[in-house]
Scaffold this active site. Structure first.
Site, short mmCIF file in Angstrom:
data_model
loop_
_atom_site.label_atom_id
_atom_site.label_comp_id
_atom_site.label_asym_id
_atom_site.label_seq_id
_atom_site.Cartn_x
_atom_site.Cartn_y
_atom_site.Cartn_z
N GLU A 114 12.09 1.47 20.14
CA GLU A 114 11.41 2.76 20.28
C GLU A 114 10.79 2.86 21.66
O GLU A 114 10.32 1.84 22.18
CB GLU A 114 10.33 2.90 19.20
CG GLU A 114 10.92 2.99 17.80
CD GLU A 114 9.86 3.24 16.72
OE1 GLU A 114 8.70 3.54 17.05
OE2 GLU A 114 10.20 3.11 15.54
N ARG A 138 0.83 -1.21 0.00
CA ARG A 138 0.00 0.00 0.00
C ARG A 138 0.86 1.26 0.00
O ARG A 138 0.71 2.13 -0.86
CB ARG A 138 -0.92 0.01 1.23
CG ARG A 138 -2.06 -0.98 1.15
CD ARG A 138 -2.79 -1.07 2.47
NE ARG A 138 -1.97 -1.73 3.46
CZ ARG A 138 -2.17 -2.97 3.92
NH1 ARG A 138 -3.21 -3.64 3.50
NH2 ARG A 138 -1.38 -3.51 4.81
N ALA A 163 10.78 4.57 6.50
CA ALA A 163 9.59 4.97 7.27
C ALA A 163 8.70 3.74 7.44
O ALA A 163 7.48 3.85 7.51
CB ALA A 163 8.84 6.10 6.57
N ALA A 164 9.36 2.55 7.51
CA ALA A 164 8.57 1.32 7.63
C ALA A 164 8.77 0.72 9.03
O ALA A 164 7.96 0.97 9.94
CB ALA A 164 8.98 0.32 6.56
N HIS A 175 9.01 8.55 14.58
CA HIS A 175 7.88 7.69 14.16
C HIS A 175 6.61 8.52 13.92
O HIS A 175 5.59 8.35 14.61
CB HIS A 175 7.62 6.59 15.20
CG HIS A 175 6.92 5.41 14.60
ND1 HIS A 175 7.14 4.12 15.02
CD2 HIS A 175 6.01 5.30 13.62
CE1 HIS A 175 6.39 3.28 14.31
NE2 HIS A 175 5.68 3.99 13.45
N LEU A 176 6.71 9.39 12.93
CA LEU A 176 5.62 10.33 12.66
C LEU A 176 4.76 9.92 11.47
O LEU A 176 3.85 10.67 11.09
CB LEU A 176 6.20 11.72 12.37
CG LEU A 176 6.86 12.46 13.53
CD1 LEU A 176 7.32 13.85 13.08
CD2 LEU A 176 5.90 12.59 14.71
N GLY A 177 5.04 8.75 10.86
CA GLY A 177 4.35 8.37 9.63
C GLY A 177 2.84 8.55 9.70
O GLY A 177 2.22 9.12 8.81
N ALA A 178 2.26 8.07 10.79
CA ALA A 178 0.80 8.10 10.89
C ALA A 178 0.31 9.29 11.71
O ALA A 178 -0.88 9.38 12.00
CB ALA A 178 0.31 6.82 11.53
N ASP A 187 9.71 -6.58 -5.00
CA ASP A 187 8.71 -7.19 -4.11
C ASP A 187 8.34 -8.53 -4.71
O ASP A 187 7.63 -8.59 -5.71
CB ASP A 187 7.47 -6.28 -3.99
CG ASP A 187 6.50 -6.78 -2.91
OD1 ASP A 187 6.41 -8.01 -2.71
OD2 ASP A 187 5.83 -5.93 -2.29
#
Ligand SMILES: NC(=O)c1ccc[n+]([C@@H]2O[C@H](COP(=O)([O-])OP(=O)(O)OC[C@H]3O[C@@H](n4cnc5c(N)ncnc54)[C@H](O)[C@@H]3O)[C@@H](O)[C@H]2O)c1
Ligand SMILES: O=C(O)CC[C@@H](O)C(=O)O
Length: 530
Positions: free
Chosen positions: A262, A152, A231-232, A280-283, A172
């Site tokens: 973390e 995604r 960023a995974a 950890h700001l991705g979301a 992938d």
């Protein structure tokens, strides 16, 4: 007063998510990162809502004997022991679509930041230093971007970066060439991708296969001008090897949002000028958190209602079409009728679908049937989550069969149990009317029509006049009112099966007396629930 299910919110949840839980649940809060507070709070919880900081391991799951669902407001379930939850029959769901846009957009930001030294220049300027040459960077346009993990987030990053004029290639092994070409990228073997890319971004889950995937060997294959973005999940890029490669000029820069441990505040990577780091700001956007909260709350409500949860990760069935959903409780009840009729669990179970439903994906119905069959005898909680595991443990095998011919009904489901002593027991149900009322239409070869709801009682006896009066008399003596009943003779006309919907459970003593009075060889009750 009826008890509302307890939903424990163990981490910050968006107000929209809390609101989506509605008023029919008892919302409680705890700090999920505080183990000493979490474990006792789980004792009463029917559901727990977490993000990434609440460790739902085997011990925490065992501390919640009532737990039916663990929902993660976000993507990724590293902090949940999924096998332990499955064993305990606890459904696990995350919100995989909620933060894709936010994480992909952060990745774009990190790519730009690492190309142009934005954060370093910002910090330096605010510190009083105007250094234009020092923070000169590179363009993205015309460069090769390697995307490892074309799911995604990876797919969206690929599309967004194509707009910057980047040549996007991906690795992938689990996606099709058609998906890659629809995303506008070429799939390459990992080694080739590593050798070609100017920028590398990983969008992989943390698995044994991906842990450390980008390490010493990978850095050795890359150009020294490469810039790496993660960023995974922290452990996908080996932090020690990345530090060494940056220090030795084998990698030109890195931008990181995630870390092996973390929270992380004192990594050696933070001492390097060519590293951009975010916590950890991705979301972490209002939009993603709102979606994550609502999606997770909806999964909780569906799971508590026993309905299909599209985001569940540990229910062994494919998609459940809308038309199939009302058949789930029906099939489960048929399983209960079957086990009670036979006085035990079969060795083999066949779930036969006939008529219009026969063409639909039906894996969930098999799980519902297994749940109904097993919950009469199991010692712990049984759900569609652990039913296959428990079936395996007691040697019960099951299969689904389908036939377009519905017989007297437009659609019907039959459970056929073969027992270790060779007996074969069948029960059949259907949904009738505009309100899709569940009905029993066959039991032990006797055709009948009886609502498949509430408390049920059955007796099989040699047919003779007055038998129903005798049975009704015994029920009445205990004050049990009969709401509906049906008598059905077998084709030879010698044996009758009487089925009763009763307003309250028939006491076993009354059922025994009724059975003796009519000479019944079988008499059984099916409780309204579980
Ligand atoms: N930074 C954040 O805040 C944040 C937010 C959301 C998601 N994430 C993380 O980002 C990652 C990707 O999320 P997603 O929603 O895109 O997941 P996804 O499941 O949609 O995609 C993951 C992709 O990785 C591929 N993959 C698995 N093993 C692979 C391997 N060995 N080599 C190459 N490809 C492999 C899969 O086939 C899949 O296409 C996850 O780890 C997720 O937890 C981070
Ligand atoms: O903000 C969070 O809860 C973490 C984001 C999450 O979806 C992730 O998988 O990284």
């Amino acid at each position: 007063m009826t008890r509302h299910p307890v939903v424990l919110i163990a981490e910050e949840l968006s107000p929209a998510g809390v609101e989506a839980l509605g008023t029919d649940v008892d919302v409680r809060r705890v700090d999920g990162s505080d183990r000493a507070a979490l474990l006792p709070a789980l004792a009463d919880a029917d559901a727990v809502l977490v993000r990434g900081a609440t460790l739902m391991d085997r011990e925490a799951i065992a501390a919640g004997p009532r737990l039916k669902v663990i929902a993660r407001a976000g993507a990724g379930l590293d902090n949940v022991d999924i096998p332990a939850a499955t064993e305990a029959g606890v459904l696990v769901a995350d919100a995989p679509a909620s933060d894709v846009t936010s994480t992909a957009e952060l990745t774009v930001g990190l790519l730009l930041a690492v190309a142009r030294n934005i954060s370093q220049a910002d910090a330096a300027l605010k510190n009083g230093s105007w250094q234009r040459a020092r923070w000169s960077g590179v363009e993205l346009s015309g460069k090769v971007l390697g995307v490892v993990g074309l799911g995604r987030t990876g797919s969206l990053v690929a599309r967004l970066m194509a707009a910057f004029g980047m040549d996007v290639v991906a690795h992938d092994p689990y996606v099709t060439a058609a998906h890659a070409s629809a995303t506008g990228v070429r799939l390459l073997p990992l080694d080739e991708l590593l050798a070609r890319c100017d920028f590398l971004t990983v969008h992989l889950p943390r698995t044994p296969e991906t842990t450390g995937l980008i390490g010493f060997d990978s850095f050795r294959r890359m150009k020294p001008s490469v810039r790496v973005v993660n960023a995974a999940r922290g452990s996908v890029v080996d932090e020690n090897e990345l530090y060494a490669a940056l220090k030795e000029g084998r990698v030109a820069g890195a931008a990181l949002d995630v870390y092996a441990g973390e929270p992380c505040t004192d990594s050696p990577l933070f001492t390097l000028d060519n590293v951009v780091a975010t916590p950890h700001l991705g979301a972490s956007t209002g939009e993603a958190q709102e979606r994550a909260g609502i999606d997770a709350a909806n999964s909780v409500l569906l799971a508590l209602a026993g309905e299909h949860v599209p985001d569940a990760v540990n229910v062994q069935c494919g998609p459940v079409p809308e038309a199939m959903r009302p058949w789930l409780p029906l099939t489960e009840r048929l399983g209960r009728v079957l086990t009670r009729a036979a006085g035990g669990v079969p060795a083999r179970l066949e779930v036969r679908l006939r008529g219009e439903i026969a063409g639909l994906p039906a894996g969930a119905l098999e799980l519902a049937a297994l749940k109904g069959v097993l919950e009469q005898t199991a010692t712990g909680a049984v759900s569609r989550v652990n039913a296959p595991l428990l079936a395996g443990r007691c040697g019960l095998t099951s299969r689904l069969t389908a036939s377009q011919d519905g017989g007297a009904q437009r659609s019907a489901a039959t459970l056929r149990g073969v027992f270790p002593d060779g007996r074969i027991v069948t029960v059949t149900g259907t949904l009738t009317g505009v309100r899709l009322q569940p009905k029993l239409v066959e039991v032990l070869g006797h055709e009948l029509e009886l609502p498949l709801s509430g408390d049920l009682t059955f007796l099989r006896y040699p047919d003779r006049p007055g038998a129903v009066g005798l049975i009704g008399g015994e029920f009445a003596a205990e004050g049990v009112d009969i709401a509906a009943m049906q008598i059905s003779r077998d084709p030879s006309g010698t044996t009758a099966l009487a089925g009763f919907c009763v307003d309250a459970p028939v006491p076993s003593t009354a059922l025994d007396r009724a059975a003796i009075s009519v000479g019944a060889d079988l008499a059984w009750r099916v409780p309204a629930t579980g």
